[in-house]
Design an enzyme around this catalytic site. Structure first.
Site, PDB file in Angstrom:
ATOM      1  N   LYS A   1     103.520  38.529  97.129  1.00 14.02           N
ATOM      2  CA  LYS A   1     103.750  37.127  97.475  1.00 14.02           C
ATOM      3  C   LYS A   1     104.046  36.395  96.170  1.00 14.02           C
ATOM      4  O   LYS A   1     103.152  36.117  95.383  1.00 14.02           O
ATOM      5  CB  LYS A   1     102.529  36.538  98.171  1.00 14.02           C
ATOM      6  CG  LYS A   1     102.770  35.123  98.678  1.00 14.02           C
ATOM      7  CD  LYS A   1     101.652  34.689  99.591  1.00 14.02           C
ATOM      8  CE  LYS A   1     101.890  33.331 100.218  1.00 14.02           C
ATOM      9  NZ  LYS A   1     102.430  32.312  99.374  1.00 14.02           N
TER      10      LYS A   1
ATOM     11  N   CYS B   1      94.810   5.498  63.165  1.00 15.68           N
ATOM     12  CA  CYS B   1      94.156   6.711  63.630  1.00 15.68           C
ATOM     13  C   CYS B   1      95.105   7.903  63.421  1.00 15.68           C
ATOM     14  O   CYS B   1      96.176   7.967  64.025  1.00 15.68           O
ATOM     15  CB  CYS B   1      93.804   6.518  65.111  1.00 15.68           C
ATOM     16  SG  CYS B   1      92.989   7.926  65.841  1.00 15.68           S
TER      17      CYS B   1
ATOM     18  N   CYS C   1      85.897   6.750  68.359  1.00 17.32           N
ATOM     19  CA  CYS C   1      86.959   7.736  68.187  1.00 17.32           C
ATOM     20  C   CYS C   1      86.497   8.825  67.223  1.00 17.32           C
ATOM     21  O   CYS C   1      86.016   8.523  66.133  1.00 17.32           O
ATOM     22  CB  CYS C   1      88.220   7.062  67.650  1.00 17.32           C
ATOM     23  SG  CYS C   1      89.527   8.232  67.267  1.00 17.32           S
TER      24      CYS C   1
ATOM     25  N   CYS D   1      88.739   8.407  63.882  1.00 16.87           N
ATOM     26  CA  CYS D   1      88.768   7.237  63.000  1.00 16.87           C
ATOM     27  C   CYS D   1      87.586   6.294  63.237  1.00 16.87           C
ATOM     28  O   CYS D   1      87.520   5.220  62.644  1.00 16.87           O
ATOM     29  CB  CYS D   1      90.087   6.482  63.164  1.00 16.87           C
ATOM     30  SG  CYS D   1      90.221   5.646  64.748  1.00 16.87           S
TER      31      CYS D   1
ATOM     32  N   GLU E   1     104.627  43.437 100.771  1.00 19.94           N
ATOM     33  CA  GLU E   1     105.387  42.974  99.605  1.00 19.94           C
ATOM     34  C   GLU E   1     104.501  42.072  98.775  1.00 19.94           C
ATOM     35  O   GLU E   1     103.449  41.638  99.235  1.00 19.94           O
ATOM     36  CB  GLU E   1     106.584  42.125 100.067  1.00 19.94           C
ATOM     37  CG  GLU E   1     107.691  42.896 100.691  1.00 19.94           C
ATOM     38  CD  GLU E   1     108.650  41.978 101.438  1.00 19.94           C
ATOM     39  OE1 GLU E   1     108.627  40.746 101.229  1.00 19.94           O
ATOM     40  OE2 GLU E   1     109.406  42.508 102.256  1.00 19.94           O
TER      41      GLU E   1
ATOM     42  N   LYS F   1      95.875  36.195 100.561  1.00 18.11           N
ATOM     43  CA  LYS F   1      95.841  35.469  99.286  1.00 18.11           C
ATOM     44  C   LYS F   1      94.749  36.019  98.381  1.00 18.11           C
ATOM     45  O   LYS F   1      93.605  36.169  98.814  1.00 18.11           O
ATOM     46  CB  LYS F   1      95.568  33.978  99.542  1.00 18.11           C
ATOM     47  CG  LYS F   1      96.667  33.307 100.359  1.00 18.11           C
ATOM     48  CD  LYS F   1      97.663  32.620  99.484  1.00 18.11           C
ATOM     49  CE  LYS F   1      97.215  31.206  99.238  1.00 18.11           C
ATOM     50  NZ  LYS F   1      98.234  30.401  98.605  1.00 18.11           N
TER      51      LYS F   1
END
Ligand code: IVH
Length: 672
Positions: free
Chosen positions: A115, A434, A410, A413, A113, A316
């Site tokens: 999983k 910002c 940043c 900004c 089946e 798996k």
């Protein structure tokens, strides 16, 4: 309509709706238009409102939910919920066969089946009716999530046919179909909310939502793969699955190649190979194949280990990986100023989708991988929607490549970034200047779970910001129809909608306004607790650290963040402006009128069925009066309010810990 006639019609409608539901949700074969279905459902609903005694527990009207569960009751599994041992290769599969062959010689048949990668659930049925649904929990006991599971349309509330055992349990996996999950994330993106990272965890979170009406809208689905019970009328697992299909469950079928009988491991390996590639075509996630010995008699001979059956094993799939090149690292700034580095990749096909970007999380991750622009990297996609970089091919690196230097300013900004001790991420502190932070705060404010402002979406907020019409959440309430109408592609209707949406939002209750402000660490639940405890924004603002942490569920981190928030004059000014626009900054009259502090300091556990209250009403009453409701009995429990049929394990625990057990009448006396 007289009652007798109504009863007949109710039965007829229920039967029809049940059949349409089954065809649509289990067989994926629609037999009625949405409109006609809704008409039948509406008719049934009307009859049930008129004659409440005709509204059965398993009526199709129950699918829309409505029951609220504050604390999910812990219940012991009748049969422990075991796990499966895993295997990852052909050799391990052959070892499995060798082990089994030592125990049974002939008649060996396997069932393969899929999983399913979802959340395990055990659903019990009694006389053909859904009785209870419990999560796996620790395998011995789990949470009772019946109200939520009942909203899953493919799970029958009432079984078809009449050859089912009086009592049995069926196990399976609840999951988000891929398309539903993608749509959910799309809606979140539009509302400016963070995306859910993976379907499985989100599914698990959804199952534990308190409001089953919300769960009903989430369109979860459920596959069943294991029947349990005393004296089951089958000889094999395959038979049990076929029968379960006849009773109305969504089970794997030979027709869809989702289940197969195999005579030997070679046939099993064929099934594995087939699904390893085909799985990407499915509308749900699978993470492997489950192989089970078919015959119950053989299963019994083979037996169990403490954790898993020896007659079954999971194969798996490997998470898919692919190599590509890192072309650039860019940096995103979130609503709170948090910086997220992003790997921009040369596009590659991986697990059925083209991958161009992967998250790099933070500076530590970059350092750990020593990842550099131009590197060949290994990208992996498991259950997560955002792929991750698992490895860097250092051997293939150009000699003159330079280590990545993390940004210090940043990218939006140019403010110097800061990183506080204990934080994995860098932050841009320029909260008020910002752009992505400003827009992000507005987007959070208007989002569905916050102010839910009709007509306003992420793009409109961008536009309003770019056009200089809104630079903060208070500005939104000062927009005029004329200003909106003049914007490109804005017509009469759209502009009117936004203005109306803003006006409507003025009646959104205090706790949601509080959440909408976007104070760090003040999520939906915390906002609710704060609103209930302090009742007004003024009281929260005036509260000291100690007063804040005295409130339910408010810890040091949250308290500090709230104090920080109110220290900033800009925030105070914003709130004053919002107040001048009549947003709700106190609990409503109704909430205030019913609230008392009579039960403050007391913790209650509620168990059983009551005659004067529903369980939820009783819990709400305790909270309204300042008490706390907990789901499990401990030394801290002040009272257990017990109704009929209190669970025996709870009773035993209460007696052991010598907790006071009272009934609903004594509870009412306590209040008065
Ligand atoms: S049978 C005693 N069949 O995988 C055997 N489990 O990792 C009970 N799962 O606990 C499990 N698909 O939650 C079985 N077709 C399938 C499954 C399946 C997914 C889950 C289940 C199990 C876990 C083990």
């Amino acid at each position: 309509m007289g009652k007798e006639k109504a009863a007949l019609r109710v039965a007829e409608l229920s039967e029809q709706l049940r059949a349409h539901n089954y065809n649509y949700y289990v067989l994926s074969n629609s037999t009625i238009s949405d409109y006609d279905f809704d008409m039948l459902l509406e008719e049934l609903q009307k009859l049930e409102t008129e004659f409440p005694e005709l509204a059965k527990e398993d009526s199709p009207t129950k699918r829309v939910g409505g029951e609220i569960t504050k604390d999910f009751e812990t219940v012991k599994h009748q049969y422990p919920m075991l796990s499966l041992s895993n295997s990852y290769s052909k050799e391990e599969m052959q070892d499995f066969e060798t082990r089994i062959k030592k125990l049974v010689e002939n008649d060996l048949e396997y069932i393969c089946e899929l999983k399913y990668d979802g959340v395990a659930i055990g659903i019990s049925y009694k006389n053909g009716k859904l009785e209870r649904a419990v999560t796996r929990g620790d395998g011995t006991q789990g949470d009772d999530v019946t109200a939520n599971v009942k909203t899953i349309r493919s799970v029958p509330l009432k079984l078809k046919g009449d050859d089912y055992p009086d009592e049995f349990e069926i196990r399976g996996e609840i999951f988000y179909p891929k398309d539903v999950f993608e749509k959910l994330n799309k809606q979140r993106a539009e509302a400016g909310e963070d995306l859910y990272a993976n379907a499985r965890n989100t599914g698990s979170g959804t199952l534990k939502m308190q409001d089953s009406a919300v769960v009903a809208q989430r369109k979860l689905d459920c596959f069943l793969y294991f029947v349990l019970g005393k004296d089951l009328p089958f000889k094999t697992h395959f038979e049990s699955i076929e029968k379960a299909g006849e009773w109305g469950f969504k089970v794997p079928t030979e027709q869809l190649k989702t289940i197969k009988k195999c005579k030997n491991i070679d046939e099993v390996l064929d099934f594995i190979t087939y699904w390893d590639t085909e799985r990407h075509q499915l509308n749900f996630e699978i993470d492997g194949i489950v192989i089970k010995v078919n015959s119950y008699a053989r299963q019994e001979e083979i037996g169990f280990t403490a954790k898993s059956p020896k007659w079954a094993i999971a194969y798996k799939f490997k998470a898919e990986q692919v190599k590509t090149k890192l072309s650039e690292i860019t940096y995103q700034v979130g609503r709170t100023g948090a910086i997220t580095p992003v790997a921009n990749l040369e596009p590659v096909l991986l697990a059925g989708t083209t991958v161009k970007r992967a998250s790099l999380h933070n500076a530590d991750q970059i350092e750990k991988l020593d990842i550099r622009v131009g590197d060949t990297v290994m990208v992996e996609k498991g259950g997560e929607i955002i792929p991750k970089i698992v490895d860097v091919e250092v051997a293939q690196r150009e000699i003159f490549s330079e280590p990545t230097v993390y940004i210090s300013k940043c990218p939006e900004c140019e403010t110097d970034l800061v990183r506080t001790e204990g934080d994995a991420k860098h932050f841009c502190p320029n909260e008020w200047g910002c752009p992505p932070q400003i827009k992000g705060k507005m987007q959070h404010f208007i989002s569905r779970k916050a102010m839910n402002i009709d007509g306003l979406g992420e793009e409109t907020i961008d536009l309003l910001y770019e056009e200089g019409l809104a630079k903060n959440i208070a500005d939104l309430y000062e927009l005029t129809y004329e200003q909106l109408f003049e914007l490109e592609s804005f017509k009469e209707k759209k502009s009117q909608n936004i203005i109306a949406g803003l006006v409507d939002s003025k009646s959104i209750p205090f706790e949601r306004v509080l959440f909408a402000l976007g104070i760090r660490f003040v999520g939906e639940t915390v906002a609710k607790k704060l609103a209930k405890h302090f009742k007004t924004i003024e009281a929260i603002k005036a509260a000291s650290f100690d007063e804040l942490i005295a409130a339910d569920e408010i810890g040091d981190k949250i308290a500090e963040s709230i104090i920080e928030y109110f220290k900033i004059e800009g925030n105070q000014a914003l709130i004053e402006r919002l107040q001048s626009h009549q947003l709700q900054f106190t609990l409503s009259e109704e909430q205030l009128a019913n609230a008392t502090t009579k039960l403050t300091g007391l913790t209650f556990v509620v168990s059983g069925v009551f005659s004067k209250f529903s369980r939820d009403e009783l819990k709400a009453s305790i909270e309204q009066n300042g008490g706390k409701v907990s789901s499990s009995i401990s030394k801290k429990t002040s009272y257990i309010v017990a109704g009929e049929n209190m669970g025996p394990s709870k009773l035993a625990k209460a007696e052991k810990l010598e907790v006071n057990i009272i009934d609903e009448d004594v509870y009412l006396e306590l209040l008065n």
